[in-house]
Design a protein around this motif. Structure first.
Motif: not given
Length: 520
Positions: A195-200, A230-251
Motif C-alpha cells: 500500500g505504501g508503494l502505491l501511495v508513494g 526553450f532549453d529542454r535539457v534541464y527539464a530532461a534532467w529533472l525528469s531523470l532525477m524524479l525517475i531516480g526517486l521512483t526507482g529508489g522507492l521501488l528498490w
C-alpha cells in the motif's frame, strides 16, 4: 520460434509483446540520451543547482509526510472494519473506499473552493477558513485521497491473519496491545509495503495537487521548466532525477520484502478472529470513521454542487466538448492498451520464464514512471524519431495506452489462469493453427478480464492530467485539463461541472474494485 523452457513461444504473441516493451523503453532511453547532450560544464551546473536540492527536500518531505499520514489514518480504520465489533462494517468499508472516486486534483479544487473568502464554507456556514496553500495543503489533500490504497491492503492483510498466533501470545500473558504490537503489526509489513508503494508512486507522480496548492516538487518543476523555457535539457534532467526517486522507492520496497515469510505451517483454512468489543471506545471510533468521509466525500461533493449552481450555463457547450474529447482519447487508448497487454499476460501465464517476466516488468516500468517524465520522454522521442506524431491525438492515445498498460495486464492474467490450456491443445489437434486455436478456444473465456481491463484503462485515461497537458494537440481540452485551468484561476463555478463529471466516471472505477473484492 523463441523457446521458453521446452515449449516454443508463438511469434504472433512474441512480436506484439516485444513491441509493447519497446514502446515503453525507447522513449525512456531517448530521454537519457537527450539529457546527456549537454557539455560537461553545463551538465555539472544543471545537476548541482541549489534549486535541485530544494526540490529534492520538498519532494521527499511530502512523500514521507503523506506515507506517515496515510499509515496513521488507514491502520485504525482497517482494524475497526475487520477486528472490532463495529456495526455495519461492510457499509463503513464502502464509505472509506469511496475517496478513490475523487481524483487528487479534484479534491484540491474542492478544498480551495470550500475555503477562503467567498468559499462554500463562508457562504453557507459563515466559517472563514483560510485556504491551505503550500506543503500542508498538498499534504492534506494527498492523505485524504490516497489513504484508501493503504486501507484496502491493510484490511486484506488483517482478514488473512491466522488468529491462533494472537491467541498463543495471549496465553503467554501478553496484553492485547502488546499482542497487536509484537504479533499482528509485524505480519502486516507486506501490506504496509504494498500500500505504501502505491501511495508513494502517486505522490511522486502527482502534478495536479502540488501545482494547485503552489508547492514546488520535481513534477511541478518539470512542467514549469518545459513550458517556460526553450532549453529542454534541464527539464530532461529533472525528469531523470524524479525517475531516480521512483526507482529508489521501488528498490526499497523490494529490499524490505526480500526474505519475509509469514505463511502458516498447518493445513486447512485460517479461522476468523473473534471481534474485539469496543466498549466505551465505541463512541470515540465514530469521529475517526467520519473524519475521512466528511473531508474526502461530503465537503468535496457539497463544494461541487454549491459552485455548479453558480455555473454560467452559456458555457455548457464547452462542457460537452471536453466530455467528448475525454472519451475520444480514452476509448481508443483502452483498446490499444488491451491489445498490447494481452500478449504480455498470455506469455506470463502460458510460457513462464525469466524472459516473459522481464517483458511484463517492462510494462510495469511504464506505469511506475511519473507521468510528466514519461510525457517528456515521448516528446523528445517523437520530435526526433517520428515528428509527424508530435502534438497529435495519436501520440496522446499511445501515451495513455503505454502508461496504463500495466492496469490491463492484471485482470486478463487472472482470466487466463482460469482458462484451461487443454482447450487450445484440443483445438490444435483438430487442425487449427496457434492463433486460430487461441481465438476459438481461449479468447471467449477471457471476456470478463478484457472488459475489466478496458474499464480500468478508460477511467484512468479520463482522469489523467499530466500526460494530457504535455501531449494533447493545441486547443484540445478534456475534463481534467478544464478543472485544472479554471481552478488555477480561482474560477470555481466554471470548474464545477467538469469536476462532477469526472467524479461520476471515477465512481465506476471504485464500483469495479468493490465488486471484485466481493467476488474474492
Amino acid at each position: 520460434m523463441v523457446r521458453a523452457g521446452r515449449r516454443p513461444i508463438p511469434w504472433h504473441f512474441l512480436i506484439p509483446a516485444l513491441i509493447a516493451g519497446a514502446g515503453v523503453l525507447l522513449p525512456l532511453a531517448y530521454l537519457g540520451l537527450r539529457a546527456l547532450e549537454a557539455d560537461p560544464r553545463t551538465l555539472a551546473e544543471l545537476v548541482l543547482r541549489e534549486r535541485n536540492l530544494r526540490l529534492l527536500l520538498n519532494t521527499v518531505a511530502l512523500l514521507v509526510g503523506v506515507l506517515l499520514g496515510t499509515a496513521l489514518l488507514a491502520l485504525p480504520l482497517a482494524w475497526l472494519t475487520t477486528r472490532s465489533d463495529l456495526r455495519g462494517k461492510r457499509f463503513w468499508t464502502v464509505l472509506l473506499t469511496l475517496p478513490l472516486a475523487v481524483p487528487g486534483f479534484v479534491g484540491a479544487y474542492a478544498l480551495l473552493g470550500a475555503t477562503g473568502p467567498s468559499g462554500m464554507l463562508e457562504a453557507v456556514l459563515g466559517i472563514d477558513w483560510p485556504r491551505p496553500w503550500g506543503y500542508w495543503g498538498a499534504w492534506g489533500v494527498l492523505v485524504l485521497f490516497t489513504y484508501p490504497y493503504l486501507f484496502l491492503n491493510l484490511r486484506a492483510g488483517l482478514l488473512g491473519l491466522d488468529p491462533s498466533l494472537e491467541e498463543a501470545a495471549q496465553s503467554l500473558g501478553y496484553r492485547r496491545m502488546e499482542v497487536f504490537l509484537k504479533v499482528v503489526l509485524p505480519q502486516l509489513r507486506p501490506a504496509f509495503y504494498a500500500g505504501g508503494l502505491l501511495v508513494g508512486l502517486h505522490v511522486l507522480g502527482d502534478f495536479g495537487v502540488v501545482s494547485l496548492m503552489r508547492y514546488e516538487t520535481f513534477s511541478y518543476a518539470i512542467y514549469l521548466q518545459y513550458s517556460a523555457s526553450f532549453d529542454r535539457v534541464y527539464a530532461a534532467w529533472l525528469s531523470l532525477m524524479l525517475i531516480g526517486l521512483t526507482g529508489g522507492l521501488l528498490w526499497l520496497e523490494s529490499r524490505l520484502l526480500s526474505g519475509l515469510s509469514f505463511s502458516r505451517v498447518g493445513l486447512g483454512s485460517a479461522r476468523l478472529a473473534r471481534p474485539v468489543p469496543l466498549g466505551p471506545w465505541r463512541w470515540l471510533s465514530y469521529p475517526l470513521l467520519l473524519a475521512p468521509v466528511v473531508g474526502a466525500l461530503l465537503i468535496p461533493l457539497a463544494t461541487m454542487l454549491y459552485w455548479a449552481l453558480r455555473f454560467p450555463y452559456e458555457n455548457r457547450v464547452s462542457v460537452s466538448e471536453a466530455l467528448a474529447n475525454s472519451a475520444q482519447a480514452a476509448a481508443p487508448a483502452a483498446l490499444v492498451a488491451v491489445l498490447l497487454a494481452l500478449p504480455l499476460a498470455y506469455l506470463g501465464v502460458r510460457f513462464p520464464s525469466p524472459f516473459s517476466r522481464l517483458l511484463e516488468r517492462t510494462a510495469y516500468l511504464g506505469y511506475a514512471t511519473p507521468p510528466l517524465a514519461f510525457a517528456l520522454a515521448l516528446i523528445f522521442f517523437s520530435l526526433r524519431g517520428v515528428p509527424f506524431l508530435y502534438q497529435t491525438l495519436a501520440l496522446l492515445v499511445l501515451a495513455y495506452a503505454l502508461h496504463f498498460m500495466a492496469e490491463a495486464i492484471g485482470p486478463m492474467r487472472s482470466a487466463l489462469y482460469q482458462a484451461p490450456p487443454r482447450l487450445e491443445e484440443a483445438a490444435r489437434n483438430l487442425g487449427y493453427g496457434p492463433l486460430q486455436a487461441f481465438l476459438k478456444a481461449t479468447f471467449p473465456l477471457l471476456w470478463r478480464g478484457v472488459l475489466a481491463s478496458l474499464a480500468l484503462v478508460f477511467l484512468s485515461s479520463v482522469k489523467e492530467l499530466p500526460l494530457t497537458f504535455l501531449l494533447a494537440p493545441v486547443g484540445y481540452s478534456t475534463l481534467a485539463t478544464q478543472i485544472w485551468a479554471y481552478t488555477s484561476e480561482a474560477m470555481y463555478a466554471e470548474a464545477a461541472p467538469y469536476a462532477l463529471l469526472i467524479v461520476l466516471f471515477s465512481a465506476c472505477f471504485v464500483g469495479l474494485l468493490i465488486s471484485q473484492e466481493r467476488r474474492r
